[in-house]
Scaffold this motif. Structure first.
Motif, PDB file in Angstrom:
ATOM      1  N   SER A 167       0.822  -1.209   0.000  1.00 15.08           N
ATOM      2  CA  SER A 167       0.000   0.000   0.000  1.00 15.08           C
ATOM      3  C   SER A 167       0.857   1.261   0.000  1.00 15.08           C
ATOM      4  O   SER A 167       0.517   2.251  -0.660  1.00 15.08           O
ATOM      5  CB  SER A 167      -0.935   0.007   1.219  1.00 15.08           C
ATOM      6  N   GLU A 194      -7.355   1.496   6.087  1.00 13.83           N
ATOM      7  CA  GLU A 194      -7.373   0.107   5.613  1.00 13.83           C
ATOM      8  C   GLU A 194      -7.580  -0.863   6.774  1.00 13.83           C
ATOM      9  O   GLU A 194      -8.390  -1.792   6.695  1.00 13.83           O
ATOM     10  CB  GLU A 194      -6.066  -0.225   4.887  1.00 13.83           C
ATOM     11  N   THR A 210      -7.352  -4.349   0.572  1.00 15.87           N
ATOM     12  CA  THR A 210      -6.150  -3.525   0.509  1.00 15.87           C
ATOM     13  C   THR A 210      -6.167  -2.723  -0.782  1.00 15.87           C
ATOM     14  O   THR A 210      -7.093  -2.844  -1.591  1.00 15.87           O
ATOM     15  CB  THR A 210      -4.889  -4.400   0.577  1.00 15.87           C
TER      16      THR A 210
END
Length: 360
Positions: A167, A194, A210
Motif C-alpha cells: 500500500s 485500511e 487492501t
C-alpha cells in the motif's frame, strides 16, 4: 494457511485483530517511520509473491472442472479479456474483467446451460448482513464464531504486513498519477483506514481488503482521481451487500470463466512486484540475493512441503507447519530478515557499494 491449521474461528480472529493492529500502525504514525527499513526490493518481492498466490488460485479455478465445455468457455473468456484490454479503449478496456465475465459467464453460460439460475431465483431481494456469519470447517476448529490464537494472529498479520508494504508503494504511485505531492500523512491515514475497514468488514464476513495496484493505471489512463468516484463505487458495494440475489448471481457464474479472466489480473500483480524489484535504484548483489532468495523460498518451499516434504511438514508444530505452507508469510519474513542482515546489520561500506555496483 491459518484456517487450515487452526480453524475458521481462529482465522476470523486473526483477521479482526490484524486489522486493528494495522489501524494502530497508521494511527500511531509508526508505518511512515519504519518504511525506511523496508526498501523496494523487499516490497517488490512480497508483492510478486502475492501475485504468485493469486495466479495459483486463478489456475485452480480455471481447471476446477475438466468439462470440455467449461474449459472452452474459459479459453474464450481469456481471449475476449485480452482483446478488450489491448484492442479497445474507454469503458470496454477499463472494464475488460466485468465485460468478459458477463458476456461469457452469464450470457453464453446461460445459453449453454452452464449458468445455474436456481440459486438466484430462490435468493431474497433484500436482507440485512449478519454479524459473525461464519462457521468452522468440518472437523477443524472450536465450533465458535471467533477464536483468539496468538499463533494464528501472527500468521494472519504476515498478510497484513505484506499488504501495508504494498500500500505504501501504491500511495506514492497514486500521488504521482494524480499529480499530488506525496506526503507522510498519506501513508498514516491510508494504513489507518485500511486496517479499520478490514476489522469492521470481518465482523460481517468480509475478507481483508487492501489497495489495488492496477487501479493506479486506470487513474493514469483516465485522468480521474476524484474521491467522489470511489465514494459512488463504495455505495454500489453497500447496495450489493443488502441484495442476496446479486451474491447468488455471482456464485452461479461458472468458476472456470472467472479463473481464466482473473489469471490476467493475477499475472499483472506478479509482474508489478517484479518491476518494483528491477526498477530499484539500489541494484547491488546484496539486493539481488535478497530478492532471489525471497522469491525462490516463497514459491518453492510450499511446493516442496506439499509434495516430497509432506511427511516432514506434518511432523512440525502447528505454527511452523502453517509457516512453511504460506507463500506470503515466507516472503515477508525472509525478505525483512535478509534486508536487516545484509543492508542494516552488515551494512556495506561506501567502497563495497561502489564495487558491487560496478560488478552489476
Amino acid at each position: 494457511s491459518v484456517a487450515g491449521t487452526y480453524g475458521m474461528a481462529a482465522m476470523w480472529g486473526s483477521v479482526i485483530v490484524g486489522g486493528l493492529i494495522e489501524f494502530v500502525f497508521g494511527a500511531s504514525r509508526l508505518m511512515s517511520k519504519i518504511r525506511k527499513l523496508i526498501p523496494p526490493v523487499v516490497i517488490g518481492s512480497v508483492v510478486a509473491s502475492i501475485g504468485f498466490v493469486a495466479t495459483r488460485i486463478a489456475v485452480t479455478w480455471t481447471f476446477s472442472n475438466p468439462s470440455p465445455m467449461l474449459l472452452s468457455m474459459a479459453l474464450v473468456a481469456f481471449l475476449l479479456a485480452l482483446f478488450l484490454k489491448f484492442r479497445t479503449k474507454g469503458i470496454l478496456s477499463h472494464g475488460f474483467i466485468l465485460v468478459s465475465v458477463v458476456v461469457v459467464g452469464v450470457i453464453v453460460g446461460s445459453a449453454l446451460g452452464e449458468m445455474k439460475w436456481d440459486g438466484v431465483r430462490s435468493a431474497a431481494w433484500f436482507a440485512l448482513p449478519k454479524l459473525f456469519p461464519f462457521k468452522d470447517f468440518e472437523g477443524v476448529g472450536t465450533g465458535r464464531a471467533i477464536a483468539i490464537s496468538g499463533a494464528a494472529i501472527l500468521g494472519g498479520l504476515s498478510g497484513y504486513i505484506g499488504s501495508m508494504f504494498e500500500s505504501v508503494g501504491d500511495y506514492a504511485a497514486t500521488c504521482a498519477a494524480a499529480d499530488e505531492t506525496f506526503k507522510v500523512k498519506h501513508i498514516d491515514r491510508g494504513i489507518m483506514a485500511e486496517g479499520l475497514s478490514c476489522s469492521i468488514g470481518a465482523l460481517f464476513g468480509g475478507m481483508p481488503s487492501t489497495s489495488y495496484t492496477q487501479n493506479i493505471g486506470v487513474i493514469a489512463a483516465t485522468g480521474i482521481a476524484s474521491r467522489r468516484v470511489t465514494q459512488v463505487a463504495a455505495g454500489f458495494f453497500l447496495l450489493y451487500g443488502f441484495v442476496p440475489k446479486l451474491a447468488a448471481l455471482l456464485a452461479a457464474i461458472p468458476r472456470p470463466v472467472i479463473g481464466a479472466v482473473f489469471l490476467l489480473t493475477a499475472s499483472m500483480i506478479m509482474l508489478s512486484g517484479l518491476d518494483m524489484v528491477m526498477s530499484s535504484k539500489d541494484k547491488t548483489q546484496r539486493n539481488t540475493i535478497i530478492a532471489g532468495t525471497t522469491l525462490g523460498l516463497s514459491v518453492m518451499l510450499p511446493y516442496h512441503v506439499a509434495t516430497a516434504g509432506k511427511e516432514w511438514a506434518a511432523s512440525l508444530p502447528p505454527f511452523l507447519n502453517m509457516f512453511v505452507n504460506s507463500n506470503i508469510f515466507i516472503a515477508v519474513v525472509v525478505g525483512v530478515v535478509l534486508n536487516l542482515l545484509l543492508n542494516v546489520i552488515f551494512k556495506p561500506k561506501e567502497t563495497d557499494n561502489d564495487t558491487e555496483k560496478k560488478q552489476e
